[in-house]
Design a protein around this motif. Sequence first.
Motif, PDB file in Angstrom:
ATOM      1  N   PRO A  83       0.922  -1.174  -0.033  1.00  0.00           N
ATOM      2  CA  PRO A  83      -0.144  -0.024  -0.118  1.00  0.00           C
ATOM      3  C   PRO A  83       0.912   1.254   0.051  1.00  0.00           C
ATOM      4  O   PRO A  83       0.494   2.433  -0.842  1.00  0.00           O
ATOM      5  CB  PRO A  83      -0.716  -0.188   1.320  1.00  0.00           C
ATOM      6  N   ALA A  84       1.839   1.260   0.914  1.00  0.00           N
ATOM      7  CA  ALA A  84       2.771   2.504   0.861  1.00  0.00           C
ATOM      8  C   ALA A  84       3.362   2.803  -0.554  1.00  0.00           C
ATOM      9  O   ALA A  84       3.555   3.828  -0.933  1.00  0.00           O
ATOM     10  CB  ALA A  84       3.982   2.177   1.920  1.00  0.00           C
ATOM     11  N   GLN A  85       3.808   1.514  -1.114  1.00  0.00           N
ATOM     12  CA  GLN A  85       4.241   1.730  -2.264  1.00  0.00           C
ATOM     13  C   GLN A  85       3.478   2.427  -3.441  1.00  0.00           C
ATOM     14  O   GLN A  85       3.982   2.955  -4.279  1.00  0.00           O
ATOM     15  CB  GLN A  85       4.913   0.167  -2.921  1.00  0.00           C
ATOM     16  N   ARG A  86       2.239   1.882  -3.355  1.00  0.00           N
ATOM     17  CA  ARG A  86       1.305   2.237  -4.249  1.00  0.00           C
ATOM     18  C   ARG A  86       0.980   3.927  -3.991  1.00  0.00           C
ATOM     19  O   ARG A  86       0.592   4.785  -4.880  1.00  0.00           O
ATOM     20  CB  ARG A  86      -0.250   1.650  -4.185  1.00  0.00           C
ATOM     21  N   TRP A  87       0.663   4.304  -2.898  1.00  0.00           N
ATOM     22  CA  TRP A  87       0.579   5.553  -2.627  1.00  0.00           C
ATOM     23  C   TRP A  87       1.716   6.454  -2.995  1.00  0.00           C
ATOM     24  O   TRP A  87       1.608   7.691  -3.207  1.00  0.00           O
ATOM     25  CB  TRP A  87       0.275   5.972  -1.082  1.00  0.00           C
ATOM     26  N   LEU A  88       3.071   6.064  -2.709  1.00  0.00           N
ATOM     27  CA  LEU A  88       4.013   6.954  -3.361  1.00  0.00           C
ATOM     28  C   LEU A  88       4.001   6.941  -4.866  1.00  0.00           C
ATOM     29  O   LEU A  88       4.228   8.006  -5.566  1.00  0.00           O
ATOM     30  CB  LEU A  88       5.384   6.153  -3.127  1.00  0.00           C
ATOM     31  N   ALA A  89       3.421   5.995  -5.403  1.00  0.00           N
ATOM     32  CA  ALA A  89       3.305   6.202  -7.057  1.00  0.00           C
ATOM     33  C   ALA A  89       2.241   7.183  -7.276  1.00  0.00           C
ATOM     34  O   ALA A  89       2.507   8.018  -8.421  1.00  0.00           O
ATOM     35  CB  ALA A  89       3.090   4.788  -7.721  1.00  0.00           C
ATOM     36  N   ARG A  90       1.436   6.983  -6.438  1.00  0.00           N
ATOM     37  CA  ARG A  90       0.088   7.961  -6.813  1.00  0.00           C
ATOM     38  C   ARG A  90       0.435   9.345  -6.523  1.00  0.00           C
ATOM     39  O   ARG A  90       0.128  10.473  -7.309  1.00  0.00           O
ATOM     40  CB  ARG A  90      -0.983   7.561  -5.901  1.00  0.00           C
ATOM     41  N   GLU A 120      15.827   3.505 -12.508  1.00  0.00           N
ATOM     42  CA  GLU A 120      15.324   4.699 -13.200  1.00  0.00           C
ATOM     43  C   GLU A 120      13.925   4.662 -13.114  1.00  0.00           C
ATOM     44  O   GLU A 120      13.276   3.941 -12.856  1.00  0.00           O
ATOM     45  CB  GLU A 120      15.699   4.391 -14.764  1.00  0.00           C
ATOM     46  N   LEU A 121      13.503   6.024 -13.340  1.00  0.00           N
ATOM     47  CA  LEU A 121      12.132   6.438 -13.146  1.00  0.00           C
ATOM     48  C   LEU A 121      11.450   6.050 -14.736  1.00  0.00           C
ATOM     49  O   LEU A 121      11.578   6.798 -15.680  1.00  0.00           O
ATOM     50  CB  LEU A 121      11.840   8.017 -13.127  1.00  0.00           C
ATOM     51  N   ASP A 122      10.851   4.694 -14.343  1.00  0.00           N
ATOM     52  CA  ASP A 122       9.887   4.062 -15.543  1.00  0.00           C
ATOM     53  C   ASP A 122       8.564   4.950 -15.233  1.00  0.00           C
ATOM     54  O   ASP A 122       7.702   4.019 -14.510  1.00  0.00           O
ATOM     55  CB  ASP A 122      10.107   2.924 -15.575  1.00  0.00           C
ATOM     56  N   TRP A 123       8.040   5.633 -15.925  1.00  0.00           N
ATOM     57  CA  TRP A 123       6.657   6.079 -15.666  1.00  0.00           C
ATOM     58  C   TRP A 123       5.424   5.137 -16.029  1.00  0.00           C
ATOM     59  O   TRP A 123       4.348   4.931 -15.560  1.00  0.00           O
ATOM     60  CB  TRP A 123       6.158   7.388 -16.435  1.00  0.00           C
ATOM     61  N   VAL A 124       5.647   4.002 -16.876  1.00  0.00           N
ATOM     62  CA  VAL A 124       4.951   2.899 -17.346  1.00  0.00           C
ATOM     63  C   VAL A 124       4.722   2.167 -16.158  1.00  0.00           C
ATOM     64  O   VAL A 124       3.553   1.692 -15.554  1.00  0.00           O
ATOM     65  CB  VAL A 124       5.385   2.266 -18.463  1.00  0.00           C
ATOM     66  N   ARG A 125       5.889   1.583 -15.562  1.00  0.00           N
ATOM     67  CA  ARG A 125       5.790   0.952 -14.436  1.00  0.00           C
ATOM     68  C   ARG A 125       5.442   1.556 -13.207  1.00  0.00           C
ATOM     69  O   ARG A 125       4.634   1.018 -12.475  1.00  0.00           O
ATOM     70  CB  ARG A 125       7.336   0.374 -14.052  1.00  0.00           C
ATOM     71  N   LEU A 126       5.562   3.083 -13.171  1.00  0.00           N
ATOM     72  CA  LEU A 126       4.788   3.700 -12.005  1.00  0.00           C
ATOM     73  C   LEU A 126       3.398   3.714 -12.266  1.00  0.00           C
ATOM     74  O   LEU A 126       2.736   3.456 -11.159  1.00  0.00           O
ATOM     75  CB  LEU A 126       5.494   5.013 -12.070  1.00  0.00           C
ATOM     76  N   ARG A 127       2.893   3.737 -13.378  1.00  0.00           N
ATOM     77  CA  ARG A 127       1.305   4.081 -13.477  1.00  0.00           C
ATOM     78  C   ARG A 127       0.898   2.438 -13.153  1.00  0.00           C
ATOM     79  O   ARG A 127      -0.276   2.311 -12.285  1.00  0.00           O
ATOM     80  CB  ARG A 127       1.150   4.040 -14.959  1.00  0.00           C
ATOM     81  N   ARG A 128       1.516   1.449 -13.425  1.00  0.00           N
ATOM     82  CA  ARG A 128       0.908  -0.008 -12.941  1.00  0.00           C
ATOM     83  C   ARG A 128       0.784   0.001 -11.369  1.00  0.00           C
ATOM     84  O   ARG A 128       0.030  -0.619 -10.924  1.00  0.00           O
ATOM     85  CB  ARG A 128       1.876  -1.014 -13.457  1.00  0.00           C
ATOM     86  N   LEU A 129       1.924   0.402 -10.883  1.00  0.00           N
ATOM     87  CA  LEU A 129       1.999   0.610  -9.435  1.00  0.00           C
ATOM     88  C   LEU A 129       0.752   1.362  -8.693  1.00  0.00           C
ATOM     89  O   LEU A 129       0.389   1.136  -7.826  1.00  0.00           O
ATOM     90  CB  LEU A 129       3.370   1.002  -8.970  1.00  0.00           C
ATOM     91  N   ALA A 130       0.684   2.668  -9.361  1.00  0.00           N
ATOM     92  CA  ALA A 130      -0.497   3.274  -8.888  1.00  0.00           C
ATOM     93  C   ALA A 130      -1.872   3.110  -8.900  1.00  0.00           C
ATOM     94  O   ALA A 130      -2.962   3.273  -8.234  1.00  0.00           O
ATOM     95  CB  ALA A 130      -0.240   4.823  -9.532  1.00  0.00           C
ATOM     96  N   LEU A 131      -2.278   2.067 -10.055  1.00  0.00           N
ATOM     97  CA  LEU A 131      -3.541   1.834 -10.239  1.00  0.00           C
ATOM     98  C   LEU A 131      -3.766   0.515  -9.224  1.00  0.00           C
ATOM     99  O   LEU A 131      -2.978  -0.139  -8.901  1.00  0.00           O
ATOM    100  CB  LEU A 131      -3.784   1.256 -11.688  1.00  0.00           C
ATOM    101  N   PRO A 132      -5.314   0.467  -8.834  1.00  0.00           N
ATOM    102  CA  PRO A 132      -5.594  -0.691  -8.209  1.00  0.00           C
ATOM    103  C   PRO A 132      -5.204  -1.926  -8.696  1.00  0.00           C
ATOM    104  O   PRO A 132      -4.979  -2.104 -10.235  1.00  0.00           O
ATOM    105  CB  PRO A 132      -6.937  -0.519  -7.958  1.00  0.00           C
ATOM    106  N   ALA A 133      -5.146  -2.977  -7.971  1.00  0.00           N
ATOM    107  CA  ALA A 133      -4.724  -4.326  -8.529  1.00  0.00           C
ATOM    108  C   ALA A 133      -5.608  -4.901  -9.699  1.00  0.00           C
ATOM    109  O   ALA A 133      -5.055  -5.287 -10.751  1.00  0.00           O
ATOM    110  CB  ALA A 133      -4.800  -5.490  -7.499  1.00  0.00           C
TER     111      ALA A 133
END
Length: 446
Positions: free
Chosen positions: A18-25, A430-443
């Motif tokens: 959850p902390a990882q997801r909220w950091l991405a968001r 590296e900052l990968d915005w595609v990976r970050l978007r997957r982390l930010a979205l609900p499962a």
Amino acid sequence: MVDSGARSASALPAASRPAQRWLARFAFLAAAAATVLVLAVAGLRGGIALLVVAVAGMATALAGVWWFLTHRGLLRWLAAAVVILAPLAVAVLYARARLVWVVVVFALLWSAALAAGRQALSASAARPREHDTPPPRRPYLIMNPRSGGGKVGRFGLVQRARALGAEVVLLDGAGTDVAGLARQAVHDGADLLGVAGGDGTQALVAGIAAEHGLPFMVVSAGTRNHFALDLGLDREDPASCLDALTDGVELRVDLGMVGSRTFVNNASFGAYAAVVQSPAYRDDKTRTTLDLLPGLLTGQRGPGLRLSAGDTVVAGPQAVLVSNNPYATGDIAGLGHRLRLDGGVLGVLAVRVRGAFDAAGLVRGRRRSGSLTVVTADEAVIDADAPSVSVGIDGEAVTMPTPVRCTIRPGVLRVRVPRRRPGAGSPRPELDWVRLRRLALPAGRA
């Protein structure tokens, strides 16, 4: 090696997700806020014209950098003035329009977005596996007392190593046969080889350690200590590396090969290699580089190169860097950080700059553009329109017959490091915005 003691932290604990997801968001929210701020100000106060001015100022500064690198004498110093004055003029215009606060807030928001995004990604990054093995009984360390401005003497490395039971030999001249010393130590029963010195010396001894299946130890007593950085060692306190002799773990890492030579960091061709090859380089690196770059970047000096790496072919690059695992995307000089040393691939980077426009693309780090090509491969071949070519192998200048073949040897080197070391945590990705978007979205949506 027995793997029962191996530990891996590649799996992310459920509590941290959850902390990882909220950091991405938060990273996306901060980036969106920065963008909205600029668009709002541009619409309300005619900031579009000032944005154009900012872009023009950046382009002018980049053109000045290109002229500075490719010319000498008066033109070089006029270009230096342009590099300084162009952003200064933009800053004055923004100050007169009372928009400095926008720049400051924009920079803060983007810094927060980048920091949160990297933290979110690093939480899921795989750490290198650590293997618990017994301490060595007959460690053998080669130390260069001149390396790093005399770190061996300054940190008392010889006395500390001998107190821990290591046999220590000091290099007494530039012509010392380092490889011969290491081979003799193996013949005499050494069960660990180590180096306190530069990356070039480390590469020679690492190759022999891998050849005999012995653990290798790095003491960060060099000038830049790039290999030590990527192993997570303390570069400010070389003596702490000696803790590996009593309380250490082993990592399995890759080695690069250029021809029959081993490299732990990289092999460079073209502009950088030609600079390193110059006899004056060690006495005055900055002046030698500035003197040689104009001819090298404009194609007036050095042989024409041709790179083949997998399906990628680059004709006429001014510089080629082949690394033991790839560097971070923005690191076009191979002076920074590699996320891992056990990926089993070469990082291959080629620079082909023909003018200020290409230089601008190079600074922006565009992959596979006309100026910058970045790929990974298990083999890279560098050919030239000359029978031999200059190669910088971990900063050491050599000349090799063409074509030159570079390969990777996955997992062949056992490196013994202290159990507790500054860089033992997750690598900084590296900052990968595609990976970050997957982390930010609900499962479900991801």
